[in-house]
Design a protein around this motif. Structure first.
Motif, PDB file in Angstrom:
ATOM      1  N   SER A  28       4.024   9.999   1.348  1.00 54.98           N
ATOM      2  CA  SER A  28       2.584   9.866   1.631  1.00 54.98           C
ATOM      3  C   SER A  28       1.931  10.842   0.837  1.00 54.98           C
ATOM      4  O   SER A  28       2.230  11.943   0.618  1.00 54.98           O
ATOM      5  CB  SER A  28       2.411   9.889   3.255  1.00 54.98           C
ATOM      6  OG  SER A  28       1.086  10.190   3.272  1.00 54.98           O
ATOM      7  N   ALA A  29       0.695  10.696   0.545  1.00 54.10           N
ATOM      8  CA  ALA A  29      -0.311  11.664  -0.121  1.00 54.10           C
ATOM      9  C   ALA A  29      -0.643  12.783   0.944  1.00 54.10           C
ATOM     10  O   ALA A  29      -1.068  13.999   0.380  1.00 54.10           O
ATOM     11  CB  ALA A  29      -1.649  11.022  -0.508  1.00 54.10           C
ATOM     12  N   ASP A  30      -0.300  12.748   2.182  1.00 52.32           N
ATOM     13  CA  ASP A  30      -0.721  13.557   3.250  1.00 52.32           C
ATOM     14  C   ASP A  30       0.390  14.971   3.084  1.00 52.32           C
ATOM     15  O   ASP A  30       0.216  15.971   3.617  1.00 52.32           O
ATOM     16  CB  ASP A  30      -0.418  13.117   4.693  1.00 52.32           C
ATOM     17  CG  ASP A  30      -1.484  12.057   4.861  1.00 52.32           C
ATOM     18  OD1 ASP A  30      -2.556  12.117   4.112  1.00 52.32           O
ATOM     19  OD2 ASP A  30      -1.352  11.036   5.729  1.00 52.32           O
ATOM     20  N   GLU A  31       1.580  14.518   2.329  1.00 47.91           N
ATOM     21  CA  GLU A  31       2.656  15.465   2.208  1.00 47.91           C
ATOM     22  C   GLU A  31       2.694  16.204   0.798  1.00 47.91           C
ATOM     23  O   GLU A  31       3.405  16.783   0.585  1.00 47.91           O
ATOM     24  CB  GLU A  31       3.858  14.983   2.637  1.00 47.91           C
ATOM     25  CG  GLU A  31       3.948  14.436   3.780  1.00 47.91           C
ATOM     26  CD  GLU A  31       5.311  13.758   4.159  1.00 47.91           C
ATOM     27  OE1 GLU A  31       5.816  13.343   3.175  1.00 47.91           O
ATOM     28  OE2 GLU A  31       5.550  13.320   5.606  1.00 47.91           O
ATOM     29  N   PHE A  32       1.604  15.744  -0.166  1.00 44.96           N
ATOM     30  CA  PHE A  32       1.865  16.193  -1.473  1.00 44.96           C
ATOM     31  C   PHE A  32       1.009  17.368  -1.671  1.00 44.96           C
ATOM     32  O   PHE A  32       0.009  17.843  -1.232  1.00 44.96           O
ATOM     33  CB  PHE A  32       1.075  14.989  -2.312  1.00 44.96           C
ATOM     34  CG  PHE A  32       2.133  14.136  -3.129  1.00 44.96           C
ATOM     35  CD1 PHE A  32       2.593  14.336  -4.346  1.00 44.96           C
ATOM     36  CD2 PHE A  32       2.561  13.097  -2.165  1.00 44.96           C
ATOM     37  CE1 PHE A  32       3.434  13.575  -4.877  1.00 44.96           C
ATOM     38  CE2 PHE A  32       3.480  12.234  -2.928  1.00 44.96           C
ATOM     39  CZ  PHE A  32       3.765  12.459  -4.176  1.00 44.96           C
ATOM     40  N   SER A  67       0.806  -1.481   0.050  1.00 43.47           N
ATOM     41  CA  SER A  67      -0.029  -0.016  -0.101  1.00 43.47           C
ATOM     42  C   SER A  67       0.960   1.204  -0.093  1.00 43.47           C
ATOM     43  O   SER A  67       0.543   2.531  -0.545  1.00 43.47           O
ATOM     44  CB  SER A  67      -0.787   0.092   1.002  1.00 43.47           C
ATOM     45  OG  SER A  67      -0.182   0.132   2.423  1.00 43.47           O
ATOM     46  N   SER A  68       1.971   1.123   0.622  1.00 42.36           N
ATOM     47  CA  SER A  68       2.904   2.357   0.650  1.00 42.36           C
ATOM     48  C   SER A  68       3.617   2.554  -0.920  1.00 42.36           C
ATOM     49  O   SER A  68       3.872   3.744  -1.143  1.00 42.36           O
ATOM     50  CB  SER A  68       4.181   2.167   1.650  1.00 42.36           C
ATOM     51  OG  SER A  68       3.620   1.866   2.951  1.00 42.36           O
ATOM     52  N   LEU A  69       3.373   1.548  -1.775  1.00 43.29           N
ATOM     53  CA  LEU A  69       4.212   1.604  -2.779  1.00 43.29           C
ATOM     54  C   LEU A  69       2.775   1.943  -4.100  1.00 43.29           C
ATOM     55  O   LEU A  69       3.330   2.110  -5.074  1.00 43.29           O
ATOM     56  CB  LEU A  69       4.820   0.371  -3.462  1.00 43.29           C
ATOM     57  CG  LEU A  69       6.006  -0.010  -2.735  1.00 43.29           C
ATOM     58  CD1 LEU A  69       6.561  -1.347  -3.266  1.00 43.29           C
ATOM     59  CD2 LEU A  69       7.072   0.974  -2.741  1.00 43.29           C
ATOM     60  N   ASN A  70       1.713   2.296  -3.502  1.00 44.30           N
ATOM     61  CA  ASN A  70       0.682   2.701  -4.365  1.00 44.30           C
ATOM     62  C   ASN A  70       0.908   3.908  -5.102  1.00 44.30           C
ATOM     63  O   ASN A  70       0.207   4.173  -6.372  1.00 44.30           O
ATOM     64  CB  ASN A  70      -0.642   2.943  -3.596  1.00 44.30           C
ATOM     65  CG  ASN A  70      -1.269   1.445  -3.373  1.00 44.30           C
ATOM     66  OD1 ASN A  70      -0.877   0.586  -3.636  1.00 44.30           O
ATOM     67  ND2 ASN A  70      -2.055   1.512  -2.196  1.00 44.30           N
ATOM     68  N   GLY A  84       2.963   0.962  16.100  1.00 42.36           N
ATOM     69  CA  GLY A  84       3.545   2.170  15.165  1.00 42.36           C
ATOM     70  C   GLY A  84       2.480   2.232  14.142  1.00 42.36           C
ATOM     71  O   GLY A  84       1.208   2.146  14.235  1.00 42.36           O
ATOM     72  N   SER A  85       3.167   2.325  12.978  1.00 44.74           N
ATOM     73  CA  SER A  85       2.204   2.674  11.720  1.00 44.74           C
ATOM     74  C   SER A  85       1.890   1.208  11.006  1.00 44.74           C
ATOM     75  O   SER A  85       1.128   1.220  10.195  1.00 44.74           O
ATOM     76  CB  SER A  85       3.153   3.314  10.659  1.00 44.74           C
ATOM     77  OG  SER A  85       4.340   2.620  10.464  1.00 44.74           O
ATOM     78  N   LEU A  86       2.408   0.099  11.834  1.00 44.81           N
ATOM     79  CA  LEU A  86       2.033  -1.032  11.198  1.00 44.81           C
ATOM     80  C   LEU A  86       0.770  -1.725  12.022  1.00 44.81           C
ATOM     81  O   LEU A  86       0.845  -1.890  13.203  1.00 44.81           O
ATOM     82  CB  LEU A  86       3.323  -2.253  11.457  1.00 44.81           C
ATOM     83  CG  LEU A  86       2.657  -3.719  11.219  1.00 44.81           C
ATOM     84  CD1 LEU A  86       2.538  -3.652   9.748  1.00 44.81           C
ATOM     85  CD2 LEU A  86       4.210  -4.525  11.508  1.00 44.81           C
ATOM     86  N   GLU A 117      -6.833  11.307   3.946  1.00 47.07           N
ATOM     87  CA  GLU A 117      -5.718  10.928   4.935  1.00 47.07           C
ATOM     88  C   GLU A 117      -5.187   9.676   4.476  1.00 47.07           C
ATOM     89  O   GLU A 117      -5.908   8.626   4.548  1.00 47.07           O
ATOM     90  CB  GLU A 117      -6.044  11.247   6.434  1.00 47.07           C
ATOM     91  CG  GLU A 117      -4.784  11.212   7.095  1.00 47.07           C
ATOM     92  CD  GLU A 117      -4.968  11.583   8.666  1.00 47.07           C
ATOM     93  OE1 GLU A 117      -3.829  11.661   9.303  1.00 47.07           O
ATOM     94  OE2 GLU A 117      -6.081  11.937   9.128  1.00 47.07           O
ATOM     95  N   GLN A 118      -3.824   9.719   4.323  1.00 47.12           N
ATOM     96  CA  GLN A 118      -3.164   8.198   4.010  1.00 47.12           C
ATOM     97  C   GLN A 118      -2.887   7.792   5.061  1.00 47.12           C
ATOM     98  O   GLN A 118      -2.452   6.425   5.552  1.00 47.12           O
ATOM     99  CB  GLN A 118      -2.403   8.327   2.912  1.00 47.12           C
ATOM    100  CG  GLN A 118      -1.596   7.175   2.676  1.00 47.12           C
ATOM    101  CD  GLN A 118      -0.602   7.083   1.506  1.00 47.12           C
ATOM    102  OE1 GLN A 118      -0.758   8.207   0.730  1.00 47.12           O
ATOM    103  NE2 GLN A 118       0.343   6.171   1.418  1.00 47.12           N
ATOM    104  N   GLY A 119      -1.895   8.348   5.944  1.00 50.27           N
ATOM    105  CA  GLY A 119      -1.315   8.003   7.066  1.00 50.27           C
ATOM    106  C   GLY A 119       0.217   7.635   6.781  1.00 50.27           C
ATOM    107  O   GLY A 119       0.706   7.600   5.727  1.00 50.27           O
ATOM    108  N   ALA A 120       1.139   7.271   7.809  1.00 47.25           N
ATOM    109  CA  ALA A 120       2.456   7.016   7.650  1.00 47.25           C
ATOM    110  C   ALA A 120       2.454   5.518   7.389  1.00 47.25           C
ATOM    111  O   ALA A 120       1.732   4.743   7.629  1.00 47.25           O
ATOM    112  CB  ALA A 120       3.270   7.130   8.972  1.00 47.25           C
ATOM    113  N   SER A 121       3.880   5.199   6.526  1.00 50.43           N
ATOM    114  CA  SER A 121       3.895   3.744   6.278  1.00 50.43           C
ATOM    115  C   SER A 121       5.038   3.192   6.906  1.00 50.43           C
ATOM    116  O   SER A 121       5.768   3.997   7.520  1.00 50.43           O
ATOM    117  CB  SER A 121       4.093   3.742   4.691  1.00 50.43           C
ATOM    118  OG  SER A 121       5.290   4.579   4.382  1.00 50.43           O
ATOM    119  N   VAL A 122       5.303   2.094   6.880  1.00 60.24           N
ATOM    120  CA  VAL A 122       6.458   1.270   7.486  1.00 60.24           C
ATOM    121  C   VAL A 122       7.811   1.757   6.928  1.00 60.24           C
ATOM    122  O   VAL A 122       8.903   1.858   7.705  1.00 60.24           O
ATOM    123  CB  VAL A 122       6.243  -0.329   7.550  1.00 60.24           C
ATOM    124  CG1 VAL A 122       7.405  -0.998   8.220  1.00 60.24           C
ATOM    125  CG2 VAL A 122       4.820  -0.676   8.397  1.00 60.24           C
TER     126      VAL A 122
END
Length: 415
Positions: free
Chosen positions: A209-213, A55-58, A371-373, A199-204
């Protein structure tokens, strides 16, 4: 009806054995419990981690081929300086491919700049990812606009100063107000906010993240970044294939031919661009987690083996203790399969009980914050755990049950 009666009677025998020798049974089940917990915990962790990474590589896109200057994996015998001297993808090539690529469902061009500061009054966000995109970018990559809207064709063609921002940027710049319709500054240029993404949230793996785009029209982007020079901003053309194009082979071949034609390359000249596909990362991720899963099987198998010996041990003891009862049952007409099924069911029941406790521990583990997991116990892993428990119970109980079924009733009743 006889099979239902057999099932219920076997169930009663198993429960009575469990109650009569509670401590012995619990100690015997610990091996199965620990084994199932080890295997399913590893599989749950691996599945959750793999899903999180995928999902982080989406942001790389699904069924997408990216035309870039550099390949993601360099060829061993290709001189590095030839990569540097390759031309960058440009807007004219994008329009040419958009008009001529029949195997692409949609095509876009975009460019990105990382670590940019965006401001609104006294508030700022220092690590924004500025992305200049074409109008059809939303049809190639996912841009989930939660509030507001996407760019219009006129805004993209005219290079309007409008932007779509992520949740993290919205929270940082507008902590007490709605960002829609308000202004922000990028490199001193004013932009009007027309959309806010989900909101997408942080990834492992700490992927973008889309939140920073912060999306802006492509032409507007190059008002701020010229992209000149060898190490300047590089444009990327991305083409999304059709679902019927398995492996995107047809699209890859068409893009190669069209772009070679556009750049005027002769048949013997080497291709001066790279076609990168996210599937390459997916294959690497699958191979890594395949090894981890195999390691989980090896580790858990030792615990399962110990648990199997524990179940077999308690079943041998149970057969020895109930030899007289077996003789009485046979003298009253009980068939061999009845005795066999009775003890075999007891072994499976005890093993299944140990497996259920192991799955319960994994389920409780899923509530632990990592955490994010996010750990999720899937139905597939539950089914796997129960299946392994049944198999261990069957294998461990088949020999004691067979011994019980073959007993001579005369000798057994005298025990």
């Amino acid at each position: 009806m006889i099979y239902i009666h057999l099932f219920l009677e076997s169930f009663r025998f198993a429960l009575s054995a469990l109650r009569a020798n509670l401590l012995r049974t619990i100690l015997s089940l610990l091996g199965v419990t620990v084994g199932i917990f080890s295997i399913i915990a590893v599989f749950t962790l691996v599945d959750s981690l793999e899903n999180n990474i995928r999902s982080s590589l989406n942001f790389l896109g699904d069924d997408v081929i990216r035309i870039e200057k550099f390949p993601w994996i360099f060829e061993d015998d290709y001189p590095w300086w030839k990569y540097v001297n390759r031309p960058k993808a440009n807007y004219e090539e994008y329009k040419f491919l958009e008009e001529n690529a029949a195997q692409a469902s949609n095509i876009t061009i975009f460019a990105e700049r990382f670590g940019t500061m965006v401001k609104h009054e006294n508030n700022s966000f220092n690590s924004a990812i500025i992305s200049g995109v074409a109008y059809r970018h939303k049809d190639v990559f996912e841009i989930p606009v939660e509030e507001g809207r996407y760019f219009s064709v006129q805004e993209v063609d005219n290079g309007a100063n409008v932007t779509i921002i992520g949740k993290e940027i919205a929270r940082s710049l507008y902590p007490t107000s709605n960002p829609l319709g308000q202004e922000l500054k990028i490199r001193g240029i004013k932009f009007r906010v027309i959309g806010i993404m989900e909101e997408q949230g942080a990834s492992v793996i700490d992927a973008p993240s889309a939140d920073e785009f912060c999306y802006v029209p492509y032409k507007t982007f190059f008002k701020m970044y010229s992209g000149k020079g060898v190490w300047g901003v590089e444009s990327i053309i991305a083409a999304k294939g059709f679902e019927t194009d398995e492996g995107l082979k047809e699209l890859e071949g068409e893009l190669t031919g069209l772009l070679r034609q556009k750049r005027g390359l002769r048949p013997k000249e080497a291709t001066n661009f790279a076609l990168n596909r996210p599937e390459a990362f997916g294959e690497v991720v699958s191979s890594i987690f395949g090894v981890i899963s195999l390691a989980g099987w090896v580790i858990g198998s030792f615990s399962i083996l110990v648990g199997g010996f524990g179940i077999a041990n308690i079943m041998f003891v149970s057969v020895k203790e109930r030899t007289n009862i077996i003789g009485i049952q046979k003298s009253l007409g009980a068939k061999n399969f009845f005795i066999l099924f009775q003890f075999l069911f007891e072994a499976v029941f005890l093993s299944l009980l140990g497996g259920l406790f192991g799955l319960l521990l994994v389920y409780l583990l899923s509530f632990v914050s990592l955490g994010s997991l996010d750990l999720n116990l899937s139905f597939g892993n539950v089914f796997l755990g129960l299946s392994v428990s049944v198999i261990i119970g069957t294998v461990s109980g088949i020999i004691p049950a067979g011994m019980a079924a073959k007993m001579d009733p005369v000798i057994a009743i005298r025990a």
